[in-house]
Motif scaffolding. Sequence first.
Motif, PDB file in Angstrom:
ATOM      1  N   ILE A  57      35.123  58.135 -22.099  1.00  0.00           N
ATOM      2  CA  ILE A  57      36.406  57.617 -21.612  1.00  0.00           C
ATOM      3  C   ILE A  57      36.587  56.160 -22.012  1.00  0.00           C
ATOM      4  CG2 ILE A  57      37.771  57.201 -19.505  1.00  0.00           C
ATOM      5  CD1 ILE A  57      36.301  59.514 -18.201  1.00  0.00           C
ATOM      6  N   ALA A  58      35.488  55.561 -22.497  1.00  0.00           N
ATOM      7  CA  ALA A  58      35.494  54.142 -22.904  1.00  0.00           C
ATOM      8  C   ALA A  58      35.726  53.243 -21.709  1.00  0.00           C
ATOM      9  CB  ALA A  58      36.543  53.880 -23.982  1.00  0.00           C
ATOM     10  N   LEU A  59      34.962  53.531 -20.655  1.00  0.00           N
ATOM     11  CA  LEU A  59      35.024  52.684 -19.473  1.00  0.00           C
ATOM     12  C   LEU A  59      33.902  51.668 -19.563  1.00  0.00           C
ATOM     13  CD1 LEU A  59      35.600  55.407 -16.753  1.00  0.00           C
ATOM     14  CD2 LEU A  59      37.216  53.626 -17.381  1.00  0.00           C
ATOM     15  N   GLY A  60      34.231  50.440 -19.795  1.00  0.00           N
ATOM     16  CA  GLY A  60      33.224  49.393 -19.865  1.00  0.00           C
ATOM     17  C   GLY A  60      33.062  48.715 -18.522  1.00  0.00           C
ATOM     18  N   GLY A  61      32.035  47.856 -18.429  1.00  0.00           N
ATOM     19  CA  GLY A  61      31.864  47.075 -17.212  1.00  0.00           C
ATOM     20  C   GLY A  61      32.945  46.006 -17.115  1.00  0.00           C
ATOM     21  N   ARG A  62      33.123  45.493 -15.897  1.00  0.00           N
ATOM     22  CA  ARG A  62      34.164  44.491 -15.684  1.00  0.00           C
ATOM     23  C   ARG A  62      33.553  43.263 -15.012  1.00  0.00           C
ATOM     24  NH1 ARG A  62      38.972  46.598 -16.757  1.00  0.00           N
ATOM     25  NH2 ARG A  62      39.939  44.740 -15.934  1.00  0.00           N
ATOM     26  N   GLU A  63      34.117  42.102 -15.329  1.00  0.00           N
ATOM     27  CA  GLU A  63      33.597  40.884 -14.711  1.00  0.00           C
ATOM     28  C   GLU A  63      33.906  40.864 -13.233  1.00  0.00           C
ATOM     29  OE1 GLU A  63      34.008  36.039 -15.188  1.00  0.00           O
ATOM     30  OE2 GLU A  63      34.763  37.374 -16.748  1.00  0.00           O
ATOM     31  N   ARG A  64      35.057  41.371 -12.842  1.00  0.00           N
ATOM     32  CA  ARG A  64      35.438  41.387 -11.430  1.00  0.00           C
ATOM     33  C   ARG A  64      34.781  42.588 -10.761  1.00  0.00           C
ATOM     34  NH1 ARG A  64      40.125  43.498  -8.551  1.00  0.00           N
ATOM     35  NH2 ARG A  64      40.484  42.247  -6.674  1.00  0.00           N
ATOM     36  N   ILE A  65      34.007  42.342  -9.725  1.00  0.00           N
ATOM     37  CA  ILE A  65      33.276  43.406  -9.040  1.00  0.00           C
ATOM     38  C   ILE A  65      33.673  43.401  -7.573  1.00  0.00           C
ATOM     39  CG2 ILE A  65      31.005  44.342  -8.481  1.00  0.00           C
ATOM     40  CD1 ILE A  65      29.868  42.739 -10.777  1.00  0.00           C
ATOM     41  N   THR A  66      34.202  44.508  -7.102  1.00  0.00           N
ATOM     42  CA  THR A  66      34.523  44.633  -5.685  1.00  0.00           C
ATOM     43  C   THR A  66      33.302  45.174  -4.945  1.00  0.00           C
ATOM     44  OG1 THR A  66      35.295  46.919  -5.791  1.00  0.00           O
ATOM     45  CG2 THR A  66      36.896  45.187  -6.312  1.00  0.00           C
ATOM     46  N   PRO A  67      33.246  45.003  -3.610  1.00  0.00           N
ATOM     47  CA  PRO A  67      32.114  45.557  -2.855  1.00  0.00           C
ATOM     48  C   PRO A  67      31.938  47.055  -3.064  1.00  0.00           C
ATOM     49  CG  PRO A  67      33.352  44.024  -1.493  1.00  0.00           C
ATOM     50  CD  PRO A  67      34.136  44.201  -2.755  1.00  0.00           C
ATOM     51  N   MET A  68      33.036  47.793  -3.092  1.00  0.00           N
ATOM     52  CA  MET A  68      32.935  49.240  -3.259  1.00  0.00           C
ATOM     53  C   MET A  68      32.373  49.577  -4.638  1.00  0.00           C
ATOM     54  SD  MET A  68      35.872  52.133  -2.593  1.00  0.00           S
ATOM     55  CE  MET A  68      36.046  51.598  -0.895  1.00  0.00           C
ATOM     56  N   MET A  69      32.829  48.864  -5.666  1.00  0.00           N
ATOM     57  CA  MET A  69      32.300  49.098  -7.017  1.00  0.00           C
ATOM     58  C   MET A  69      30.807  48.814  -7.055  1.00  0.00           C
ATOM     59  SD  MET A  69      35.369  47.273  -9.165  1.00  0.00           S
ATOM     60  CE  MET A  69      34.501  47.273 -10.736  1.00  0.00           C
ATOM     61  N   PHE A  70      30.386  47.729  -6.425  1.00  0.00           N
ATOM     62  CA  PHE A  70      28.973  47.352  -6.452  1.00  0.00           C
ATOM     63  C   PHE A  70      28.115  48.397  -5.746  1.00  0.00           C
ATOM     64  CE2 PHE A  70      25.357  44.873  -4.642  1.00  0.00           C
ATOM     65  CZ  PHE A  70      24.759  44.534  -5.842  1.00  0.00           C
ATOM     66  N   GLU A  71      28.555  48.836  -4.568  1.00  0.00           N
ATOM     67  CA  GLU A  71      27.773  49.805  -3.809  1.00  0.00           C
ATOM     68  C   GLU A  71      27.696  51.143  -4.539  1.00  0.00           C
ATOM     69  OE1 GLU A  71      29.358  49.945   0.134  1.00  0.00           O
ATOM     70  OE2 GLU A  71      29.004  47.807   0.492  1.00  0.00           O
ATOM     71  N   ARG A  72      28.794  51.573  -5.146  1.00  0.00           N
ATOM     72  CA  ARG A  72      28.758  52.837  -5.882  1.00  0.00           C
ATOM     73  C   ARG A  72      27.865  52.725  -7.110  1.00  0.00           C
ATOM     74  NH1 ARG A  72      34.911  53.098  -5.252  1.00  0.00           N
ATOM     75  NH2 ARG A  72      35.196  54.244  -3.319  1.00  0.00           N
ATOM     76  N   THR A  73      27.884  51.563  -7.747  1.00  0.00           N
ATOM     77  CA  THR A  73      27.027  51.368  -8.908  1.00  0.00           C
ATOM     78  C   THR A  73      25.556  51.455  -8.514  1.00  0.00           C
ATOM     79  OG1 THR A  73      28.686  49.992  -9.988  1.00  0.00           O
ATOM     80  CG2 THR A  73      26.421  49.775 -10.773  1.00  0.00           C
ATOM     81  N   LEU A  74      25.221  50.946  -7.335  1.00  0.00           N
ATOM     82  CA  LEU A  74      23.844  51.036  -6.864  1.00  0.00           C
ATOM     83  C   LEU A  74      23.407  52.490  -6.730  1.00  0.00           C
ATOM     84  CD1 LEU A  74      23.768  48.265  -4.107  1.00  0.00           C
ATOM     85  CD2 LEU A  74      22.822  48.144  -6.407  1.00  0.00           C
ATOM     86  N   LEU A  75      24.244  53.327  -6.141  1.00  0.00           N
ATOM     87  CA  LEU A  75      23.887  54.739  -5.988  1.00  0.00           C
ATOM     88  C   LEU A  75      23.723  55.403  -7.344  1.00  0.00           C
ATOM     89  CD1 LEU A  75      26.127  55.951  -3.014  1.00  0.00           C
ATOM     90  CD2 LEU A  75      23.868  54.911  -2.968  1.00  0.00           C
ATOM     91  N   GLU A  76      24.587  55.036  -8.268  1.00  0.00           N
ATOM     92  CA  GLU A  76      24.524  55.622  -9.608  1.00  0.00           C
ATOM     93  C   GLU A  76      23.245  55.208 -10.321  1.00  0.00           C
ATOM     94  OE1 GLU A  76      27.126  54.250 -13.021  1.00  0.00           O
ATOM     95  OE2 GLU A  76      28.153  56.094 -12.458  1.00  0.00           O
ATOM     96  N   ARG A  77      22.869  53.938 -10.214  1.00  0.00           N
ATOM     97  CA  ARG A  77      21.699  53.442 -10.918  1.00  0.00           C
ATOM     98  C   ARG A  77      20.393  53.902 -10.277  1.00  0.00           C
ATOM     99  NH1 ARG A  77      21.605  47.299 -11.882  1.00  0.00           N
ATOM    100  NH2 ARG A  77      19.765  47.973 -13.021  1.00  0.00           N
ATOM    101  N   ALA A  78      20.426  54.185  -8.981  1.00  0.00           N
ATOM    102  CA  ALA A  78      19.213  54.640  -8.304  1.00  0.00           C
ATOM    103  C   ALA A  78      18.805  56.024  -8.776  1.00  0.00           C
ATOM    104  CB  ALA A  78      19.432  54.655  -6.789  1.00  0.00           C
ATOM    105  N   ARG A  79      19.776  56.795  -9.237  1.00  0.00           N
ATOM    106  CA  ARG A  79      19.531  58.183  -9.644  1.00  0.00           C
ATOM    107  C   ARG A  79      19.031  58.210 -11.092  1.00  0.00           C
ATOM    108  NH1 ARG A  79      24.265  59.369  -9.291  1.00  0.00           N
ATOM    109  NH2 ARG A  79      24.375  59.720  -7.058  1.00  0.00           N
TER     110      ARG A  79
END
Length: 708
Positions: free
Chosen positions: A358-380
């Motif tokens: 989908i060409a979804l890159g990372g973004r400089e602006r990080i919201t709390p929800m984005m950060f928490e979801r990224t943690l769950l994704e990276r833990a797996r």
Amino acid sequence: MQAPPCKVVYVSGVGPDDGRRLVELGVMELLAHRAARVAIFRPLGRAGADPVVELLRARHNVATPRELSYGFSYEQAAVIRAKHGTDELVRLLVDRLHALCDQCEAVLVLGTDFSSGTIPDEPAFNARLANEFGAQLLAVVGGRGQQPDTLSADVWNAYRAYADQGCAVVAVIANRVPPEDQAALARSLADGCPAPAFVIPEEPALHAPTVAEAVHAAGGSVLLGDERGLARQVRGFVFGGALLPRFLTALGDGTLVISPGDRTDLLIGALAAHSAGSPAIAGVLLTLGQAPEEPILRLAGRIAPGLPVAVTQDDSFSTAVTLSALKGDLTTAGPRRIDAALGLFELHVDTAVLAQRIALGGRERITPMMFERTLLERARTPRLRDIVLPEGDQERILRAAEVLIRRAVCNLTLLGPEELIRRRVAELGLDLGLDLDHDGEHAARVRIIDPATSPLRERFAKVYARLRAHKGVTEAQALDIVYEPSYFGTLLVHEGLADGMVSGVAHSTAATLRPAFEIIGTAPGVSLASSVFFMCLPDRVLVYGDCAVNPDPDAGQLADIAVRSAQTAARFGIEPRVALLSYSTGASGSGADVEKVRKATEIVRALRPDLPVDGPVQYDAAVEPEVAATKAPGSPVAGHATVLVFPDLNTGNNTYKAVQRSAGAVAIGPIMQGLARPINDLSRGALIEDIVTTVAITAIQAQPSDAR
């Protein structure tokens, strides 16, 4: 027509009953990981509020006006098409999508549901909309009841049908596939399919109704039970008619008992069996409009507090007919079913590949929800880490464990008496898959270890006595010490039988960290263990160190905290720009406290010349560009600091709590750094979400560097 400026992903099927809501939920989660402003668009649907749209809007705090999430109802679309033609309908829908895209960064478009009968060629219409929207298309094929060879051909045909009409097909998903056919189908699709093809197996638990849904469908009313009890999932039905001994043998975990209201013996027997912990029934539905007398209801409420008991006017046969066709819905059963759906999606769909397509890159602006979801994704990761939870009988721990298992974040080890933990799980109506034989490489699992009876206790006593021999600890003393869950859990980690530990909802910070310092110790080359908080502000995540462990570090220790905090930030995707804080900025102040910070800054620069660092810096100059332009012009850090290092525990602890309360920030931590193996502490007031996030962070810390 010109494509909208934001990223648009269109989810479409090729027919009904494909379970597409699970896929829509998973794709929206993927978009929300990587975009701060997301939206949903349903071009055509039924009149009124759409349950999927409303679920996604609520879950992801979609800020765009609700009316922009909807195009037209099927009836409205039929009128427009009859009067003005299909081209005009498409033009109007494109205009509505563009109005939405002007306000966000990514839009998930929900294709038609193949239920209206008013669209002559629905796949072709969805293909045209996807093209006109400038969208990337994800095709979903329903696999329920189909043979692998037939389904494989259907997936290929779905790809060709959309690709031949010019659609940018990013992936094809075969959903609701019989589990026994999953592996064969995956192998078939892996051989040469032009787009990534993923296979999601059928999961009956996603469609199991809750007690509340069953009671509503039966037109019943609740006599006893709380909200959590009503959220229990119904996995089967038992109809009461036999004598009590025979009746009890028919009960099973998750069954809803349907019994005539005058059979109080069956009611009390079912509740007593549930209270004993086996089996854990879902609830009781009494028929014929006969509610038990008040003394019986009071007794029932004492036997099984919170377990639902309801009554319906219908007879047992009519109730059975009504409930036999009842299916649960992802939009109505709350977070537990949503977690199970997301866990299934994330387990069987390679979200990293899909995001790249989908060409979804990372973004400089990080919201709390984005950060928490990224943690769950990276833990797996392919090998799920095993995290120990010593407080295995605590309600918040068990509820968090269910989320972690459903999302397949990590494996868990619960410490405590097995019978007690199983009874607590049953009382709370949770599903931890304790009796399932999971493959740890592919699905999260839970194990229970009782330190009091485990054969590991003697082994651990020998290890602990050896480690603490310099303090005069004997094996006899150690045998009592390692019985304590925090010590036993830490030794599981030390001995390589688990990857990390999280504790603290019922124990002090000292009770959690003392065993870590005594047994685990610091990592090679690290002289000081410290901590950070991830402070999730509305538009960014900052790292605060050290607000929990070291009361008054000297300059060298402060420099060590700064370097470790920068490493932690980088590990979790935050570009480290380090500000060592003081009550003055630059050369404007003097005194022992300021000199300590100034010296620590010089040490950091010598240790890490590649690291952007500045100090002493006042907090406002560190985070506000306008203030920094006045107080610290030319600083590489001031105004844009991401790692804030406090001069002492008093300052740091008070500041993080003040920011947490006054700015509404989400504070994740304290997260320990510098230990040889990850051990993390929880606040005794930690919420379920806090526990989930901290466990995910611990799992990430336990990963080798090449997995992060």
